[in-house]
Design an enzyme around this catalytic site. Structure first.
Site, PDB file in Angstrom:
ATOM      1  N   ARG A 167       0.819  -1.223   0.000  1.00 13.72           N
ATOM      2  CA  ARG A 167       0.000   0.000   0.000  1.00 13.72           C
ATOM      3  C   ARG A 167       0.856   1.279   0.000  1.00 13.72           C
ATOM      4  O   ARG A 167       0.415   2.325   0.470  1.00 13.72           O
ATOM      5  CB  ARG A 167      -0.946   0.034   1.208  1.00 13.72           C
ATOM      6  CG  ARG A 167      -2.068  -0.988   1.158  1.00 13.72           C
ATOM      7  CD  ARG A 167      -3.009  -0.767  -0.023  1.00 13.72           C
ATOM      8  NE  ARG A 167      -4.162  -1.637   0.057  1.00 13.72           N
ATOM      9  CZ  ARG A 167      -4.209  -2.879  -0.423  1.00 13.72           C
ATOM     10  NH1 ARG A 167      -3.171  -3.392  -1.050  1.00 13.72           N
ATOM     11  NH2 ARG A 167      -5.308  -3.601  -0.309  1.00 13.72           N
ATOM     12  N   SER A 244     -11.062  -0.456   2.612  1.00 18.13           N
ATOM     13  CA  SER A 244     -10.400  -0.728   3.899  1.00 18.13           C
ATOM     14  C   SER A 244      -9.992   0.597   4.520  1.00 18.13           C
ATOM     15  O   SER A 244      -9.297   1.389   3.875  1.00 18.13           O
ATOM     16  CB  SER A 244      -9.135  -1.563   3.706  1.00 18.13           C
ATOM     17  OG  SER A 244      -9.429  -2.811   3.138  1.00 18.13           O
ATOM     18  N   GLU A 345      -5.654   3.847   5.951  1.00 17.62           N
ATOM     19  CA  GLU A 345      -5.300   3.703   4.534  1.00 17.62           C
ATOM     20  C   GLU A 345      -5.735   4.895   3.664  1.00 17.62           C
ATOM     21  O   GLU A 345      -4.990   5.331   2.802  1.00 17.62           O
ATOM     22  CB  GLU A 345      -5.908   2.397   3.988  1.00 17.62           C
ATOM     23  CG  GLU A 345      -5.340   2.042   2.633  1.00 17.62           C
ATOM     24  CD  GLU A 345      -6.056   0.860   1.990  1.00 17.62           C
ATOM     25  OE1 GLU A 345      -5.767  -0.265   2.372  1.00 17.62           O
ATOM     26  OE2 GLU A 345      -6.895   1.089   1.103  1.00 17.62           O
TER      27      GLU A 345
HETATM   28  N1  EPU Z   1     -11.752 -10.803   8.871  1.00 13.85           N
HETATM   29  C1  EPU Z   1     -12.392 -10.565  10.041  1.00 13.85           C
HETATM   30  N2  EPU Z   1     -13.516  -9.789  10.042  1.00 13.85           N
HETATM   31  C2  EPU Z   1     -14.000  -9.246   8.930  1.00 13.85           C
HETATM   32  C3  EPU Z   1     -13.363  -9.500   7.709  1.00 13.85           C
HETATM   33  C4  EPU Z   1     -12.220 -10.255   7.700  1.00 13.85           C
HETATM   34  O1  EPU Z   1     -11.974 -11.030  11.094  1.00 13.85           O
HETATM   35  O2  EPU Z   1     -15.004  -8.523   9.008  1.00 13.85           O
HETATM   36  C5  EPU Z   1     -10.505 -11.589   8.883  1.00 13.85           C
HETATM   37  C6  EPU Z   1     -10.725 -13.022   8.508  1.00 13.85           C
HETATM   38  O3  EPU Z   1      -9.840 -13.814   9.254  1.00 13.85           O
HETATM   39  C7  EPU Z   1     -10.338 -13.020   7.040  1.00 13.85           C
HETATM   40  C8  EPU Z   1      -9.193 -12.033   7.040  1.00 13.85           C
HETATM   41  O4  EPU Z   1      -9.592 -11.057   7.980  1.00 13.85           O
HETATM   42  O5  EPU Z   1      -9.972 -14.292   6.629  1.00 13.85           O
HETATM   43  C9  EPU Z   1      -8.888 -11.389   5.709  1.00 13.85           C
HETATM   44  O6  EPU Z   1     -10.044 -10.747   5.215  1.00 13.85           O
HETATM   45  P1  EPU Z   1     -10.129 -10.330   3.684  1.00 13.85           P
HETATM   46  O7  EPU Z   1      -9.810 -11.497   2.826  1.00 13.85           O
HETATM   47  O8  EPU Z   1     -11.412  -9.644   3.483  1.00 13.85           O
HETATM   48  O9  EPU Z   1      -8.930  -9.355   3.458  1.00 13.85           O
HETATM   49  P2  EPU Z   1      -8.399  -8.100   4.288  1.00 13.85           P
HETATM   50  O10 EPU Z   1      -7.013  -8.446   4.718  1.00 13.85           O
HETATM   51  O11 EPU Z   1      -9.316  -7.647   5.329  1.00 13.85           O
HETATM   52  C10 EPU Z   1      -7.255  -7.023   2.189  1.00 13.85           C
HETATM   53  C11 EPU Z   1      -7.196  -5.677   1.549  1.00 13.85           C
HETATM   54  C12 EPU Z   1      -8.425  -5.415   0.697  1.00 13.85           C
HETATM   55  C13 EPU Z   1      -8.526  -6.518  -0.333  1.00 13.85           C
HETATM   56  C14 EPU Z   1      -8.605  -7.865   0.388  1.00 13.85           C
HETATM   57  C15 EPU Z   1      -8.642  -9.042  -0.535  1.00 13.85           C
HETATM   58  C16 EPU Z   1      -5.911  -4.246   3.027  1.00 13.85           C
HETATM   59  C17 EPU Z   1      -5.947  -3.179   4.039  1.00 13.85           C
HETATM   60  N3  EPU Z   1      -7.084  -4.642   2.567  1.00 13.85           N
HETATM   61  O12 EPU Z   1      -8.329  -6.996   3.125  1.00 13.85           O
HETATM   62  O13 EPU Z   1      -8.235  -4.205   0.026  1.00 13.85           O
HETATM   63  O14 EPU Z   1      -9.669  -6.352  -1.162  1.00 13.85           O
HETATM   64  O15 EPU Z   1      -7.439  -8.031   1.223  1.00 13.85           O
HETATM   65  O16 EPU Z   1      -7.376  -9.248  -1.077  1.00 13.85           O
HETATM   66  O17 EPU Z   1      -4.835  -4.726   2.653  1.00 13.85           O
HETATM   67  C18 EPU Z   1      -8.624  -1.875   0.280  1.00 13.85           C
HETATM   68  O18 EPU Z   1      -7.420  -1.739   0.412  1.00 13.85           O
HETATM   69  O19 EPU Z   1      -9.417  -0.869   0.285  1.00 13.85           O
HETATM   70  C19 EPU Z   1      -9.173  -3.202   0.133  1.00 13.85           C
HETATM   71  C20 EPU Z   1     -10.473  -3.420   0.090  1.00 13.85           C
END
Ligand code: EPU
Length: 351
Positions: A167, A244, A345
């Site tokens: 990022r 995010s 972010e």
């Molecule tokens: N999780 C929770 N609660 C929630 C959602 C997720 O506990 O409400 C936990 C779960 O363990 C889940 C893990 O978080 O398995 C990962 O969740 P997710 O796959 O949704 O990914 P993220 O790490 O929360 C990142 C990016 C997103 C991107 C997704 C998919 C960042 C800050 N965010 O989210 O990017 O779409 O991975 O690759 O790196 C953005 O940057 O605006 C964004 C949406």
């Protein structure tokens, strides 16, 4: 170049928050960008570069200077320069990102299919090294054409010069405010296979016998994003956000040990899976949910998405101050319980 005054910024952002821009201009060409920069210099106005408005929180008082929306469009395709296995796409900074993804998928070129459904414009993608579902734009960006505000020159930065990391890039760190992105060149792989590393995608295609193609992968990503409220969908209140709101913290080994101990003391285990572990990241959404902020938390105009704890949403009529108050509440509690300071972010404008 048409200059406007006192233009409300809220409708130009996915959050739908923020006061007016004192001056506002949309630049459709490199020379209009130069003209706008000269205008701000002559009038001594601070300049803010607006792309698709999908990763911004704009102050309630707005922006007292000039907001320059880069609206350079066009997608041009040409053969790879040094690597014949690639096709190059020169994409105007003002193109809608998802339109480019769709274009690439239709042209059967792999490399950005997992980044489907991300809102915003192409010019914003190198700034925060946009990433999702196992792909990051730093893997496919070949070069970035910029206007250098320091000397008024237009130059081409190769990917190494952009200093990409999670990022981050020079555009939002060491060289913030120096460059205006005009065009981004992507190097994609014609006939390439879709990237199916991420667990959510593998689950989506579970039980299938044939390998999904690029178009099916794109559809799958859009489907998964919609389920998480991360696809702008009219009528879905969970998608009125900046995506995010917090980054996934990158921890040292010692910090990670400390987190595991704190979790164990509460009878919890920190979720671990390859996509996070590879980069020593920990899920910010998990930390937030385990600090008393469930999905859907919040009572007023600002709250958490009911589908994903990482997105702060404007439930209608939220002010930037209300969003920041919720941010502070979350950061404070996560720090207190887990010893981790969450970084935000979105870009803060006028705040
Ligand atoms: N999780 C929770 N609660 C929630 C959602 C997720 O506990 O409400 C936990 C779960 O363990 C889940 C893990 O978080 O398995 C990962 O969740 P997710 O796959 O949704 O990914 P993220 O790490 O929360 C990142 C990016 C997103 C991107 C997704 C998919 C960042 C800050 N965010 O989210 O990017 O779409 O991975 O690759 O790196 C953005 O940057 O605006 C964004 C949406």
């Amino acid at each position: 170049m048409q200059m406007f005054e006192n233009i409300p910024l809220a409708p130009l952002t996915t959050f739908g928050i923020g006061g007016p821009a004192r001056f506002f201009v949309e630049a459709k060409s490199r020379s209009e960008v130069e003209e706008a920069v000269a205008f701000s210099g002559n009038k001594n106005l601070s300049l803010f570069i607006l792309g698709g408005g999908s990763n911004l929180l704009v102050a309630d008082s707005g922006w007292a200077g000039l907001v320059l929306k880069v609206a350079i469009t066009g997608i041009d395709q040409r053969p790879g320069r040094n690597d014949e296995s690639k096709v190059l796409f020169d994409v105007g900074a003002g193109e809608i990102w998802d339109r480019f993804v769709s274009h690439a998928v239709v042209a059967k070129c792999a490399g950005v299919e997992c980044l489907s459904g991300i809102p915003g414009s192409v010019g914003g993608t190198p700034v925060q090294n946009v990433g999702a579902y196992g792909q990051e734009v730093s893997e496919t960006i070949e070069s970035v054409e910029v206007f250098d505000r320091r000397d008024g020159q237009v130059r081409e930065l190769c990917k190494e010069a952009c200093g990409f990391s999670y990022r981050a890039s020079i555009f939002n760190t060491t060289e913030r405010d120096r460059f205006i992105i005009l065009r981004v060149t992507y190097a994609l792989t014609p006939g390439g296979e879709p990237h199916l590393e991420y667990a959510d995608l593998q689950r989506h295609f579970e039980g299938r016998e044939t390998r999904p193609n690029l178009a099916e992968t794109r559809e799958a990503v859009r489907h998964i994003r919609a389920r998480k409220g991360m696809l702008i969908t009219p009528g879905d209140p969970d998608s009125q956000s900046a995506g995010s709101f917090f980054k996934n913290p990158v921890l040292s080994v010692a910090q990670h040990d400390d987190l595991r101990k704190r979790a164990a003391a509460r009878g919890l285990s920190v979720p671990a899976y390859p996509a996070l572990e590879k980069n020593k990241k920990v899920s910010a959404a998990w930390l937030i949910e385990h600090s008393g902020f469930a999905r859907g938390y919040g009572f007023g105009h600002a709250g958490l998405s009911s589908k994903h704890a990482l997105a702060i949403v404007n439930r209608g009529g939220a002010t930037a101050s209300e969003i920041l108050a919720l941010r502070d509440q979350i950061r404070h509690r996560v720090e207190e319980l887990w010893g981790i300071s969450l970084q935000t972010e979105p870009v803060m404008v006028g705040l």
